[in-house]
Write a protein that holds these residues in place. Sequence first.
Motif, short mmCIF file in Angstrom:
data_model
loop_
_atom_site.label_atom_id
_atom_site.label_comp_id
_atom_site.label_asym_id
_atom_site.label_seq_id
_atom_site.Cartn_x
_atom_site.Cartn_y
_atom_site.Cartn_z
N VAL A 1 47.42 32.80 35.89
CA VAL A 1 46.37 32.79 34.87
C VAL A 1 45.69 31.43 34.89
O VAL A 1 46.35 30.40 35.08
N LEU A 2 44.37 31.41 34.67
CA LEU A 2 43.69 30.10 34.60
C LEU A 2 42.49 30.17 33.67
O LEU A 2 41.97 31.24 33.34
N LEU A 3 42.06 28.97 33.26
CA LEU A 3 40.85 28.77 32.47
C LEU A 3 40.05 27.69 33.15
O LEU A 3 40.59 26.62 33.46
N ASN A 4 38.75 27.93 33.38
CA ASN A 4 37.95 26.90 34.07
C ASN A 4 36.61 26.65 33.41
O ASN A 4 35.66 26.20 34.06
N ASN A 5 36.52 26.89 32.11
CA ASN A 5 35.26 26.63 31.40
C ASN A 5 34.82 25.18 31.55
O ASN A 5 33.63 24.89 31.74
N PHE A 6 35.76 24.23 31.47
CA PHE A 6 35.42 22.81 31.59
C PHE A 6 34.71 22.53 32.91
O PHE A 6 33.69 21.83 32.95
N ASN A 7 35.22 23.08 33.98
CA ASN A 7 34.64 22.83 35.30
C ASN A 7 33.26 23.47 35.44
O ASN A 7 32.34 22.87 36.02
N ALA B 1 36.47 35.21 42.71
CA ALA B 1 37.50 34.43 43.43
C ALA B 1 38.87 34.65 42.81
O ALA B 1 39.88 34.72 43.54
N ALA B 2 38.94 34.79 41.50
CA ALA B 2 40.22 35.06 40.85
C ALA B 2 40.77 36.41 41.30
O ALA B 2 41.96 36.54 41.62
N GLN B 3 39.91 37.42 41.35
CA GLN B 3 40.37 38.74 41.79
C GLN B 3 40.88 38.68 43.23
O GLN B 3 41.93 39.27 43.55
N ASN C 1 42.26 36.28 44.71
CA ASN C 1 43.53 35.54 44.81
C ASN C 1 44.58 36.03 43.81
O ASN C 1 45.57 35.33 43.56
N HIS C 2 44.35 37.23 43.24
CA HIS C 2 45.31 37.86 42.33
C HIS C 2 45.59 36.96 41.11
O HIS C 2 46.73 36.84 40.66
N LEU C 3 44.53 36.36 40.60
CA LEU C 3 44.61 35.56 39.39
C LEU C 3 43.84 36.25 38.27
O LEU C 3 42.92 37.04 38.53
N LEU C 4 44.21 35.94 37.04
CA LEU C 4 43.50 36.44 35.88
C LEU C 4 42.83 35.26 35.17
O LEU C 4 43.40 34.18 35.08
N LEU C 5 41.64 35.51 34.66
CA LEU C 5 40.83 34.41 34.11
C LEU C 5 40.61 34.60 32.62
O LEU C 5 40.26 35.68 32.15
N ALA D 1 33.58 43.65 32.01
CA ALA D 1 33.98 44.76 32.86
C ALA D 1 34.69 44.31 34.14
O ALA D 1 35.10 45.15 34.95
N HIS D 2 34.85 42.99 34.31
CA HIS D 2 35.42 42.50 35.57
C HIS D 2 36.94 42.67 35.57
O HIS D 2 37.61 42.35 34.60
N PRO D 3 37.52 43.19 36.65
CA PRO D 3 38.98 43.41 36.69
C PRO D 3 39.81 42.13 36.63
O PRO D 3 41.02 42.20 36.33
N ALA D 4 39.21 40.97 36.91
CA ALA D 4 39.97 39.72 36.87
C ALA D 4 39.98 39.09 35.47
O ALA D 4 40.62 38.06 35.27
#
Length: 710
Positions: free
Chosen positions: A398-404, A426-428, A430-434, A453-456
């Motif tokens: 899991v990640l959060l990248n609003n700052f970036n 990119a998260a999808q 690499n099997h990450l959730l955002l 609607a995005h699966p990630a």
Amino acid sequence: MQWLHPVLETQPERPLMRNLLDDLILVALLLVSLNAAQAGERGERIECNTNTVFLLQVDAAKNTFCDRTGRFTLSVSGGTVITDEQWGACLKLGDGDKTGITVKDDGKISFDGGMTLDAWVYLEELPPAKGAALALKVGSFSWDIVKGKLNTAWMVFPSEEIFTTTPAQFKYYPVGGDMINGLMHVPLKKWVRLTMAYDEPLGLITTRIGGMTDRQRYRYRGPQRLQCDGHSAITLLQGFKNCRVGALRLNTGRPHLAAPSLEVYLNQLPFQDRMMLTFDHIDPELPLPIEVTVVWEKASGEAATLHTLTLDSHAKKDVLFELPTWKNSLHTIMVNATAEGRAVFSKNFRIANVKPVGPVTIGEDRALVKNGKKFFPLMVYHAMPEDFPVLAELGFNVLLNNFNLRQHAGRDEAAYSALLTQSLDAAQKNHLLLWVVANSDYNSLFTIPVAKAHPALLGWYGADEPWGDLTRLVESYNTIKMLEPNKPIFVVQNNYSRLQETAMGADIVGVDPYPVPNVSLRMVVDATRAAIRAVSGRKPVWTILPQYETKIPTRTELRCMAWLAIISGADGVGFFDWDERLRNPQTGTMKGWYTKEHPEQVEDLRAVLKELRALEHVLLAPAAARQPTLTPANLAVHAVVRETGGKRYLLIASDSRRAEEITVQLEDAANGEARCLADGVNHTHLRIQNGALRIKLPPLGVAVYQLTMD
């Protein structure tokens, strides 16, 4: 309307001028009465009571500022007695370098039950920004006026001794002192009463300005005795210049600033199709039973009594309700409470009555579920898509990248939306959730149609360390739910006295204790448990740990913090942060902390995350109904037994920086083996004798065992 005034019918008519004269006399009498009432809080009319420790005022006969109780001898610096037109005889602190009033304790003061300090003052100017204190007693409390606001600087409550390995580390815990910044500005050039109080039975800190509540906070550690060092003097108005002092009064015991009442919190639990009312902080002086009526009002305005209940105890109580069947609309829940026929509480709550559907859900056990499969969240803050492969390889999910994204897009919504879409893709891959930032406070709702609607997409990051009026969190929560009801909302709070307020605007509550380098790692346990108490164990709690430029833990510290959070009940663990570089808008260069440039920290993360991922089945196992006891009692050692599929696991960790040895007594007095799954050393198995096993933990040691009985 005759029935409203039957007495008036028997009175003869009066001439108009006579009515006006009577009315003027009545107004004059009211003004005299009001002035008398105001004067009753001034000059020598301010009286002592049985709880008064001291009352400092001018003795008109002696023309000195003294303690009217006769218990204390004062030391006044830079002050003279003057006559004020409004107050009368008072103390005037001048404009010298040293001003203030000192009251020696000599062991005469105790804060049993609480305390109230009232100051009737006239400030011609604000005190200096540094070196001034409104009220200070070392080892007890400090209030000040900074930038015109009345602040609780710190208060001292019972602490725990901590073993340290460096001079900079604190030798006690907790550290921080219940600091509360003021809200309103203290008025200048008028008499005002400043009140500072602590109510021990409720664990409630209150400040008032002119009789109006400025701040009020319930301590997250609950009711505790305010500490008092008998060798420490009380210093009042230290460094204040050109200040008139009418009276200073210290009372011990409960403040009784308001009539006995209680607090009610409403938590929406849409993934369970429920809501929860929590009745808490019930004043022990509130008569029992307490009768409660809960009314549900539809969006149309139609209302009905949803529930009635009786509270026959002052203890905290949670009540679960099924959500009304009328979905996808805003409803109002009205809660009213009475005691002995008197209203003691009334509040309306707005709820977004939605039923989430989709791939992301929250289970009854607080576990996060994606596409029907539970997973334990391991979150990282701040990264651009080019680093997603390495983050996934390290073990994050899991990640959060609003700052970036903000560093590159600024406030350009179109540019931000494009970068957000790239991040989700990119998260999808690499099997990450955002987590995607969305809230109504800053009008950050444009992200919802971009990402929903995005699966990630995991859900919405609603707020980070919010402060001020937190009712806005519920407003934002409801707005998001109306726009997109299917994903959870995550809010992180670092002020643990406000977790109950924060939780009402979140589906998942986060805390971010950052103890390294100098505070005990017990802070992780404390924060995690505080959040769980705030939600009564009904919402997931995630614990965010530090790993950045000014707070770089060792691998041992990082591992220990992660397991302390899990043992304490965290349903997810996060790490702050990966890439906190700031972008120079002129040159485009990036500068700041970037974990990728620090191979040692990368490998520390890899090692800790590898162990956590390998034991995910243990992390997802619920706590067993029967928990072990630890002997001898040791606040530094934390343990939990988890149980799933007929298998039991013991998780144990020490926040101590020295070796600790402890006996773990299981509920069943049987023999068996504790097979080590992780101990950071060599996987030493232990024998269980009569349900007990002796464990030696190294400094900041952690161990996980599978328990099997013969």
